[in-house]
Scaffold this motif. Structure first.
Motif, PDB file in Angstrom:
ATOM      1  N   GLU A   1       2.896  23.684 -50.002  1.00  0.00           N
ATOM      2  CA  GLU A   1       1.668  24.157 -49.355  1.00  0.00           C
ATOM      3  C   GLU A   1       1.023  25.208 -50.231  1.00  0.00           C
ATOM      4  OE1 GLU A   1       2.446  23.872 -44.546  1.00  0.00           O
ATOM      5  OE2 GLU A   1       2.699  25.831 -45.501  1.00  0.00           O
TER       6      GLU A   1
ATOM      7  N   SER B   1      -6.604  21.149 -52.148  1.00  0.00           N
ATOM      8  CA  SER B   1      -5.943  20.149 -51.309  1.00  0.00           C
ATOM      9  C   SER B   1      -5.570  18.894 -52.100  1.00  0.00           C
ATOM     10  CB  SER B   1      -6.793  19.796 -50.086  1.00  0.00           C
ATOM     11  OG  SER B   1      -7.933  19.066 -50.478  1.00  0.00           O
TER      12      SER B   1
ATOM     13  N   PRO C   1      -1.302  20.470 -49.407  1.00  0.00           N
ATOM     14  CA  PRO C   1      -2.030  20.885 -48.202  1.00  0.00           C
ATOM     15  C   PRO C   1      -2.362  22.382 -48.242  1.00  0.00           C
ATOM     16  CG  PRO C   1      -0.153  19.518 -47.618  1.00  0.00           C
ATOM     17  CD  PRO C   1      -0.028  19.824 -49.087  1.00  0.00           C
ATOM     18  N   VAL C   2      -3.531  22.737 -47.713  1.00  0.00           N
ATOM     19  CA  VAL C   2      -4.024  24.115 -47.770  1.00  0.00           C
ATOM     20  C   VAL C   2      -4.074  24.725 -46.376  1.00  0.00           C
ATOM     21  CG1 VAL C   2      -6.002  25.586 -48.360  1.00  0.00           C
ATOM     22  CG2 VAL C   2      -5.399  23.640 -49.826  1.00  0.00           C
TER      23      VAL C   2
END
Length: 169
Positions: free
Chosen positions: A27, A44, A48-49
């Motif tokens: 992440e 992204s 994932p952000v």
């Protein structure tokens, strides 16, 4: 186990070293002042952000992110915001949430100064990754990565690069 990439204050500029530095993270956490939503979109593509908006962010960023983000990662509650202060000098809104949610990790940006401080009073690790963009008071571009496994935080690494653009006069 989660590998985290942490950055703040990109001000609409992503250093080319970020992609390689974050290539193995699970992440990416962005602590605000993205500049535009295109920064989150570019990040992204790596991982994932999770993020928050900062004081310079417009409606495109604010439509996707809140001022505060509270979530769990492994055995830690995480509190993220852009303007939060530091141990002994938290701003009012951040302090209210620290007291209410009792995070083990508090991440924020805004100061453009990288700091990692354990706060004994609130039993949390305060992390500010500095500034990852070209604009601001900082002399170097910084961002971080680390590992969270259960109730342990380890393997802190700092990406540090010369800033090639001076702050506007």
């Amino acid at each position: 186990m989660m590998k985290i990439g942490l950055l703040s204050d990109t001000h609409n500029s992503l250093h080319p070293g970020i992609k390689d530095f974050f290539k193995d993270v699970d992440e990416i956490w962005h602590c605000g002042d993205m500049g535009t939503i295109k920064i989150a979109e570019a990040l992204s593509e790596i991982a994932p952000v999770k993020g928050v908006y900062g004081n310079i962010d417009g409606q495109d960023v604010r439509a996707h992110f809140n001022q505060f983000h509270i979530f769990d990662c492994e055995k830690f509650r995480v509190l993220m915001t852009h303007i939060g202060g530091y141990p002994g000098k938290y701003n009012k809104d951040a302090l209210q949430r620290i007291i209410k949610y009792k995070p083990g990790i508090f991440v924020c940006g805004h100061s453009h100064i990288l700091k990692v401080i354990y706060d004994d009073k609130y039993q949390l690790l305060h992390i500010n990754p500095g500034a990852a963009g070209k604009y601001g008071i900082h002399k170097v571009i910084t961002f971080m990565r680390f590992t969270i496994e259960g109730d342990q935080i380890r393997d802190f690494e700092i990406g540090e690069y010369p800033r090639t653009t001076k702050a506007p006069s």
